[in-house]
Design a protein around this motif. Structure first.
Motif, PDB file in Angstrom:
ATOM      1  N   LEU A  86      35.233 -32.621  58.741  1.00 17.80           N
ATOM      2  CA  LEU A  86      35.338 -33.397  57.507  1.00 17.80           C
ATOM      3  C   LEU A  86      35.225 -34.891  57.782  1.00 17.80           C
ATOM      4  CD1 LEU A  86      38.217 -31.414  55.768  1.00 17.80           C
ATOM      5  CD2 LEU A  86      35.792 -31.397  55.152  1.00 17.80           C
ATOM      6  N   THR A  87      35.819 -35.328  58.875  1.00 16.77           N
ATOM      7  CA  THR A  87      35.752 -36.747  59.236  1.00 16.77           C
ATOM      8  C   THR A  87      34.320 -37.173  59.545  1.00 16.77           C
ATOM      9  OG1 THR A  87      38.015 -36.706  60.102  1.00 16.77           O
ATOM     10  CG2 THR A  87      36.574 -38.483  60.868  1.00 16.77           C
ATOM     11  N   ALA A  88      33.569 -36.314  60.216  1.00 16.17           N
ATOM     12  CA  ALA A  88      32.178 -36.629  60.547  1.00 16.17           C
ATOM     13  C   ALA A  88      31.341 -36.825  59.282  1.00 16.17           C
ATOM     14  CB  ALA A  88      31.586 -35.520  61.415  1.00 16.17           C
ATOM     15  N   PHE A  89      31.534 -35.964  58.303  1.00 19.02           N
ATOM     16  CA  PHE A  89      30.800 -36.092  57.036  1.00 19.02           C
ATOM     17  C   PHE A  89      31.280 -37.305  56.246  1.00 19.02           C
ATOM     18  CE2 PHE A  89      29.583 -31.779  58.023  1.00 19.02           C
ATOM     19  CZ  PHE A  89      28.361 -31.607  57.401  1.00 19.02           C
ATOM     20  N   ASN A  90      32.561 -37.584  56.323  1.00 16.50           N
ATOM     21  CA  ASN A  90      33.125 -38.719  55.607  1.00 16.50           C
ATOM     22  C   ASN A  90      32.605 -40.054  56.153  1.00 16.50           C
ATOM     23  OD1 ASN A  90      35.750 -40.779  55.923  1.00 16.50           O
ATOM     24  ND2 ASN A  90      35.357 -40.060  53.846  1.00 16.50           N
ATOM     25  N   LYS A  91      32.480 -40.156  57.454  1.00 18.65           N
ATOM     26  CA  LYS A  91      32.042 -41.412  58.064  1.00 18.65           C
ATOM     27  C   LYS A  91      30.634 -41.811  57.633  1.00 18.65           C
ATOM     28  CE  LYS A  91      34.930 -41.548  62.215  1.00 18.65           C
ATOM     29  NZ  LYS A  91      34.951 -41.490  63.703  1.00 18.65           N
ATOM     30  N   LEU A  92      29.808 -40.825  57.340  1.00 14.63           N
ATOM     31  CA  LEU A  92      28.437 -41.116  56.910  1.00 14.63           C
ATOM     32  C   LEU A  92      28.292 -41.120  55.386  1.00 14.63           C
ATOM     33  CD1 LEU A  92      26.218 -39.236  59.534  1.00 14.63           C
ATOM     34  CD2 LEU A  92      26.854 -41.649  59.428  1.00 14.63           C
ATOM     35  N   GLY A  93      29.411 -41.057  54.683  1.00 20.46           N
ATOM     36  CA  GLY A  93      29.386 -41.208  53.228  1.00 20.46           C
ATOM     37  C   GLY A  93      29.003 -39.980  52.434  1.00 20.46           C
ATOM     38  N   TYR A  94      29.114 -38.801  53.031  1.00 21.00           N
ATOM     39  CA  TYR A  94      28.725 -37.583  52.326  1.00 21.00           C
ATOM     40  C   TYR A  94      29.865 -36.961  51.521  1.00 21.00           C
ATOM     41  CZ  TYR A  94      24.176 -37.512  54.595  1.00 21.00           C
ATOM     42  OH  TYR A  94      22.906 -37.826  55.001  1.00 21.00           O
ATOM     43  N   LEU A  95      31.093 -37.287  51.879  1.00 22.28           N
ATOM     44  CA  LEU A  95      32.229 -36.731  51.145  1.00 22.28           C
ATOM     45  C   LEU A  95      33.473 -37.559  51.401  1.00 22.28           C
ATOM     46  CD1 LEU A  95      34.203 -35.205  53.429  1.00 22.28           C
ATOM     47  CD2 LEU A  95      32.453 -33.436  53.258  1.00 22.28           C
ATOM     48  N   ASN A  96      34.431 -37.408  50.517  1.00 20.20           N
ATOM     49  CA  ASN A  96      35.792 -37.910  50.723  1.00 20.20           C
ATOM     50  C   ASN A  96      36.727 -36.707  50.719  1.00 20.20           C
ATOM     51  OD1 ASN A  96      35.058 -40.684  50.705  1.00 20.20           O
ATOM     52  ND2 ASN A  96      35.028 -40.683  48.471  1.00 20.20           N
ATOM     53  N   PHE A  97      37.855 -36.834  51.381  1.00 23.05           N
ATOM     54  CA  PHE A  97      38.799 -35.710  51.403  1.00 23.05           C
ATOM     55  C   PHE A  97      40.215 -36.222  51.593  1.00 23.05           C
ATOM     56  CE2 PHE A  97      37.829 -36.532  55.805  1.00 23.05           C
ATOM     57  CZ  PHE A  97      38.944 -36.152  56.543  1.00 23.05           C
ATOM     58  N   ASP A  98      41.163 -35.350  51.245  1.00 17.54           N
ATOM     59  CA  ASP A  98      42.570 -35.694  51.438  1.00 17.54           C
ATOM     60  C   ASP A  98      42.818 -36.013  52.906  1.00 17.54           C
ATOM     61  OD1 ASP A  98      42.968 -35.138  48.783  1.00 17.54           O
ATOM     62  OD2 ASP A  98      43.691 -33.101  49.129  1.00 17.54           O
TER      63      ASP A  98
END
Length: 309
Positions: free
Chosen positions: A182-194
């Motif tokens: 989840l962090t990998a996807f978040n760093k590139l702006g694809y998702l946010n998560f709790d």
């Protein structure tokens, strides 16, 4: 010979005729014609007032119905999802009604393990290659290779990976691996998560809204469906959506004979009634392994699952 006096007399006669016409016309309007016109205006004014009162009454009635459902929800949902683990996956157009959907799930007793908010970038066809690379690099060894498609569709591959780490699988993906993906996807702006996803979920509720309408709408809306399909392959999936729009996820699922058998849909998840139906649809999937389609649309089978009536 026509002289100046003749012109003066002629012009005087014309203006006199106009004046007489105005007087006669005004007198006529002040009679039956004027009365009829005034009657019509008064009737229209009364009709408009009645319609305005009806609109106000219908609005109040709708608000009362929403209030009734909200107050009745604890009775209708009591114990339905006690200790059942649910993850929310939200689409960009649906963020406004995510909190209410979550509240009803909690009212039913479920444990929301977390919320993953997918961004517009995730569904943009231009990012397919980057998504493929990202999924390949982020995939942990604890995710079986059989869970990930082997093709060139970035959204399909990325969605399968997210579904694999967010939903129950055998073997279970450890929390550190889940957070890393989840962090990998978040760093590139694809998702946010709790900040912390507490663990894998038994079911996913995909909260959707209106479809894309821009120049890349067809590709983006197709990608949204692809994401839902991958989560459905990994576990129990319910789409909490709204009515309207070409490419609408909820309608696409209902119109697909195969998907309609395994993915439940709700078409009014922006209302209290739809939010209750969403929780009951999750319960129906878990308890009866049955997909249903609920709401107010013409292609809904009922307002609520039959067991809830």
């Amino acid at each position: 010979m026509i002289n100046f006096r003749y012109h003066v007399v002629s012009m005087t006669a014309v203006f006199l005729a106009l004046a007489i016409g105005l007087v006669v016309g005004t007198a006529a309007l002040n009679g039956p014609a004027a009365d009829a016109l005034e009657d019509n205006v008064n009737a229209l004014r009364k009709t408009n007032s009645q319609l305005r009162d009806q609109v106000t009454g219908l609005r109040d009635q709708a608000n009362r119905e929403e209030q009734f459902v909200t107050e009745a929800a604890p009775i209708m949902l009591a114990g339905k999802l006690t200790n059942r683990r649910v993850v929310l996956v939200t689409l960009p157009s649906a963020r406004d009604h995510v909190p209410a959907v979550a509240t009803m799930l909690k009212t039913a007793g479920s444990k929301i393990v977390g919320t993953v908010d997918l961004q517009d970038k995730f569904f943009n066809p231009d990012n397919s290659a980057e998504l493929l690379d990202l999924a390949s690099n982020a995939e942990p060894a604890t995710v079986p290779t059989s869970a990930i498609p082997t093709n060139s569709d970035g959204v399909e591959t990325a969605s399968a990976l997210l579904a694999a780490v967010l939903l129950d699988r055998s073997p279970t993906v450890p929390n550190p691996d889940r957070q890393a993906v989840l962090t990998a996807f978040n760093k590139l702006g694809y998702l946010n998560f709790d900040a912390t996803i507490s663990g894998p979920a038994e079911a996913v509720v995909i909260v959707s809204g209106s479809p894309y309408t821009d120049s890349q709408a067809a590709g983006k809306n197709a990608s949204v469906v692809t994401t839902a399909v991958q989560f459905d392959h990994a576990g129990i999936a319910v789409v909490a959506g709204v009515l309207g729009g070409e490419g609408n996820l909820m309608l696409e699922v209902r119109d697909d004979a195969t998907l309609a058998k395994t993915i439940s849909t709700v078409d009014n998840a922006d209302t209290a009634q739809g939010q209750v139906a969403t929780s009951l649809a999750v319960y129906e999937q878990i308890s009866d392994n049955k997909a249903g389609h609920y709401g107010v649309g013409t292609n809904a089978t009922a307002l609520l699952p039959q067991e809830a009536k």
